[in-house]
Every structure is written in C-alpha cells, then in structure tokens.
Design an enzyme around this catalytic site. Structure first.
Site: not given
Length: 425
Positions: A57, A196
């Site tokens: 990210c 996740g």
C-alpha cells in the site's frame, strides 16, 4: 556483470490515488514479471534480465539486475500498466543504481523507509515478493544475493537496535483516532472489511478495547468465519454490506479489490438509517476500498492510509539514536554486497585460469606416465614434470619481459614482482 538498479514510487513521492494505479496483486505477479522482462530491450528467450516486483500500500518498486539503460523501457512499461503518461509517472518515480539501490533495499527491509518507522510488516511483504519472483523464474544469483542480504541486515537492525520499540502501527493508530471520536469504545460496533493480515492486526488491536460487537465481511464466507472465530466476531459476506452498513459505528477496510467496495450512495443510505449518528471509517487499501467522495459527508470521519501516517509520526521523534545505529548497519551491508558484486566480475577470469592450469597439469602428467611406462628413471621423470609445469607457467611472463616495447616491459616487470616475487627478499 549485470548492474543492480531499482525504479519505484512510494508514499514520499506519490499520493495515494497515484499509488493505487500501480498496485499489483500477489497472485498476478508472475505474468506481470514475464511481461516486464520481455519488455527489456535486449531480452532473449534464454537471457531474460533478473527482476522482482514489490507492491504494497505504500510502494511499488521494480528491482532488476541487468542493463541500466533498460530503466527507461521499464518506466514505459510501468506507465502503460497504470494507465498514465510516462511524463506524469516520471514526476513521481525514483531511480537508484548500484550501491544506492542496495542501500534502498536494505532500508526498506529494515523499516527505515516506511510510513511507520521500524514497522515489521514490510519485511514479510518483501519476502513474499521475492518468493513470487523466484517461483516465476525471474530471480538470478545477483538479485537473490541482494534480497538475502537485505533480510540479514533487517534481522540485525531489529535485534541490535530499538528501531521498532514503542512504534504505533497503522492498526493502533486507527484505534487511537476512534477514541478521539467516541467517548467509550466498549459501546460501539465495529465492522472489518477483508480478512487479510492487516485486518487481522486491526482486529487484534480493537479486540483489546472490547467493543460491543465485531463483524468481519469478506468475499468468501469460509475465510471470514475462520478469522471471526478468533475474536468472537460475526462473519458476513461482502454482498451483505448494503443492508448492514448502518448497524456499525466504525468500519475498517483493507482488501485487494481493484475497485471501491463501499460507495457514496451506500454510506448516505446508512447515515439516513443511523439518523446521522457519526460514522468512523478507515480505508487502509490501495487502491481505495471506500469512494473518496464519502469524505464530504458531514457525519462521516474517513481516514486513509496516508492520514494514519500523520498519527504515527509523533511516536518517532525519540528514536533518532536507533536510526543512526540502523543506518550504520545498512551501510556495512551495502559495502559487503558491493564487494561481492565486484568479486563476481573476476569469476570468469578465475575459471579460465583454473582451466588453463588444469590443461597444463594433465599434459605433463600424461607425458610423465608415458615416460614411466617406458621404464625411465622416476627422479628424472619427476624433474621433467616439474620443469615442464614451471616453463608453461612462466612462458607468458618471460615473453612480456622480452618484448621490444619499453612500456610493455615496465608493466610486465611490475606485475611479475607483484604476483611472483612478493615473498622474496
């Protein structure tokens, strides 16, 4: 010898929405690597460059061992992958070569280049990227050495310094922000979207505050139920969200979806059913899981991964001594790696020299065996063998000393003294 270089974007060079365009799903790394390597200007069927893609990210980085001139082709390929112009992407990228590329890899692995200084999650993500590149057949000796040494440096940094001590993770930062909005976290209902590693970490931090209830929404119910069972939470399907969104006070989302899962209309309808009670939302996904327009709603407090980074900065000011120690470890690792790279350049010459010496040895042994078979004196045969080897070893040096060119003789004299007479008095 192949040059080591990296090209990438990260949280320091590109905003969230730009980074979102270049998020590569782990299960699609292999075909992306194949396309990237085929785009190399000198790619051949049996001589593709080494490559690895690191995508989180906070960053998308391409590491290569190959022609440095290929960086321009890699930039073109990356721009095409993200659907942006080369000019726009170039504005956000960094290019590093040789020791600077190695230093960057070591700093990334050690958590020195992260939004949260010293965070440990990046090391696991880096190992996943290396494993994917290896399984795709894209790693060679050079990149394997680079990454294995980066893992070793990261381990030393974490065991020898306090770089990760007292760090506030993204997950903890979300809880801290929520506590500023709600007086009592034990009275709120929390929804996690995704199942996740990041959601698991977030759920762990929230569970410690004992909220009124927790739920986990995931694309597949089985995986959601597995994680929910750990926290005594309810498991939902993503398809349940439109009808259930209004029930929750805090929503934390982090999936690998390429499109937003929670839109403006869904949040507006949820707020209406909540009678405009405040809604706390955290979007940790890149690309976004929650449409950015949601931020404009007056009763919504939406935070992105970049917003949370500002919260964690306050915990970093007192760790400059640890940073200095960590940087010293990184520098030592870089020097060691570059020394290995330099030595790699001599390998072909060493192999040729060893092969030549072995040819001489075999020739003299064959001659000696024939002489012994004819019944010649052993001492005489050994003398001839040693003299033959000596003459072969010195032939080139003697020829250079007899050369007519004065500069050639001078260079030969210097080299011979260095290699043959270094122990003489």
């Amino acid at each position: 010898m192949a040059a080591v270089w990296t090209l990438g974007i990260n949280h320091n060079t590109a905003p969230l929405d730009v980074r979102g365009r270049f998020a590569f799903a782990m299960d699609r790394i292999a075909p992306h690597l194949e396309a990237l390597r085929r785009a190399h200007p000198v790619a051949q069927a049996n001589a593709l460059p080494e490559a690895a893609i690191v995508s989180t990210c906070n960053r998308t980085e391409i590491y290569c061992a190959g022609d440095e001139m290929a960086m321009d082709h890699t930039l073109d390929w990356l721009a095409q992958s993200g659907g942006v112009s080369v000019q726009e992407l170039r504005h956000h990228t960094y290019r590093l070569q040789g020791p600077e590329a190695a230093r960057h890899a070591f700093r990334v692995a050690s958590g020195l280049d992260s939004m949260v200084l010293g965070e440990a999650q990046i090391l696991g993500q880096l190992k996943d990227a290396v494993r994917a590149a290896d399984e795709a057949g894209a790693l060679g000796t050079t990149l394997s050495q680079l990454f294995q040494r980066s893992f070793a440096v990261a381990k030393e940094v974490r065991t020898s310094t306090e770089i990760g001590a007292h760090s506030i993770s993204m997950a903890a930062a979300g809880v801290r922000l929520a506590s500023n909005l709600f007086e009592d976290l034990s009275r709120i209902k929390v929804l996690f979207v995704g199942a996740g590693e990041m959601i698991e970490l977030c759920a762990t931090h929230w569970a410690a505050r004992q909220p009124a209830s927790m739920a986990i929404a995931n694309r597949t119910l089985e995986r959601g139920e597995k994680l929910a069972s750990r926290f005594g939470a309810e498991a939902l399907l993503l398809s349940d969200l439109p009808n259930r969104l209004h029930e929750f006070d805090a929503i934390i989302s982090c999936t690998a979806s390429s499109l937003p899962l929670i839109g403006l209309g869904a949040v507006e309808r949820a707020l209406k059913r909540r009678k405009h009670r405040p809604l706390f939302m955290v979007d940790l996904a890149v690309p976004r899981d929650i449409e950015p327009e949601v931020q404009r709603l007056s009763d919504v407090y939406l935070y992105t991964v970049d917003d949370l980074a500002q919260v964690v900065q306050t915990a970093q000011a007192n760790r400059q001594a640890a940073v200095a120690q960590a940087e010293a470890i990184v520098d030592a690792g870089v020097q060691s790696f570059m020394h290995w790279v330099d030595q790699r350049e001599t390998v072909p010459l060493i192999q040729q020299l060893q092969a030549q010496a072995d040819d001489w040895r075999q020739a003299e042994l064959a001659r000696a065996r024939k002489a012994l078979a004819k019944g010649e004196d052993m001492d005489a045969v050994l003398e001839a063998l040693s003299r033959g080897l000596t003459q072969k070893m010195l032939h080139g040096a003697m020829a250079e000393l007899r050369a007519g060119d004065a500069s050639t003789r001078e260079r030969a004299m210097h080299a011979i003294r260095h290699f043959f007479l270094r122990n003489s008095r």
